[in-house]
Design an enzyme around this catalytic site. Sequence first.
Site, mmCIF file in Angstrom:
data_model
loop_
_atom_site.group_PDB
_atom_site.id
_atom_site.type_symbol
_atom_site.label_atom_id
_atom_site.label_comp_id
_atom_site.label_asym_id
_atom_site.label_seq_id
_atom_site.Cartn_x
_atom_site.Cartn_y
_atom_site.Cartn_z
ATOM 1 C CE LYS A 160 -3.097 2.714 2.818
ATOM 2 N NZ LYS A 160 -3.869 2.853 4.050
ATOM 3 N N GLY B 32 -8.283 9.292 8.901
ATOM 4 C CA GLY B 32 -8.677 9.456 10.292
ATOM 5 C C GLY B 32 -9.732 10.512 10.538
ATOM 6 C CB ALA C 30 -8.038 7.275 3.993
ATOM 7 N N GLY C 31 -10.765 7.902 5.437
ATOM 8 C CA GLY C 31 -11.753 8.956 5.608
ATOM 9 C C GLY C 31 -13.139 8.501 6.002
ATOM 10 C CG ASN D 286 -6.824 1.228 11.368
ATOM 11 O OD1 ASN D 286 -5.633 0.992 11.222
ATOM 12 N ND2 ASN D 286 -7.405 0.961 12.513
ATOM 13 C CB THR D 287 -9.665 5.872 12.400
ATOM 14 O OG1 THR D 287 -8.303 5.985 11.966
ATOM 15 C CG2 THR D 287 -9.853 6.696 13.656
#
Lengths: 65, 257
Positions: B96, B157, B184-185, B206-207
């Site tokens: 990645k 994040g 992401a996001g 993830n977050t």
Amino acid sequence: MKIVLNGEPREVRAPSLHEALSELGFGGAAVATAVNGSFVPAPSRVATPLAEGDRVEVLAPRQGG
Amino acid sequence: MPGFYGVDLTSRLMLGTAQYPSPAILAAAFRASAAGVATVSLRRESGGSRAGEDFWTIVRDLGVRVLPNTAGCHSVKEAVTTAHMAREVFGTAWIKLEVIGHSDTLQPDPFALVEAARILVADGFEVFPYTTEDLVVADRLVDAGCRVLMPWGAPIGSGLGLVNPYGLRALRARFPDVPLVIDAGLGLPSQAAAAMEMGYDAVLLNTAVARAGDPVAMARAFARAIEAGALARAADPMEPRDMAAASTPEIGRAFLE
């Protein structure tokens, strides 16, 4: 001789990267190495000499996103 | 779902391994999510420590494919060197590729990204580039040999979701045969469902899971939302229209004036 290991000054006696890893407590660990910003594959560590002031990076698996 | 460099994944969810309250919750969240891919990183190890090996054992036990990242790299050289180190440690050609260009937004540096991608593809890597929704950058990445594109939904994040739906739809339309992953996001399962309804092949997050009050429940919620969105996409949704159209038949309506 003095080297910089992961950003910290360290003293090592070993003349090669392979021996230095053992001396510094990384023997047998699943790590990847770089010297002065260049990747050193595991099979090349024996033949990679260290010199005064070399910057050695030793990286291991960590959490990531 | 298209293959990712020849690998058929059974899940449309790729999940990060950072920020969980504990390794046990990380593992439980993965089980609840049914994610098929785990993202991981490389960081400095202390002499005598086996933290890396301990973590690597946890990840191996998840039984999923591993996608190492180059998180935190700001230059082509850093990213390329990190990728080589990751390939040796994790034993995969998947990478990645992150080359960060702006410290506040963690926006990719598209120029360095394309250059690093070209170098890594030539070195035998299978590159998953973290990019923006910019069509021209995407073209350059495909030209460089990337067979997957991973546009951001929003800054890493942030939990803002899909902030440029127009751009993401345009990217999907421009590359109908390239696997596309929203990376992401995302903050909510509804945003992941929207990505699926848009025709994206997978999401990477993830977050949103790890920092939820109950990461395991949130992982399950994302899994169900992704399934719902993908089902909806396959079901060929109706076209929206500006004016009302009665669903109940006019014929047979009583005259009661």
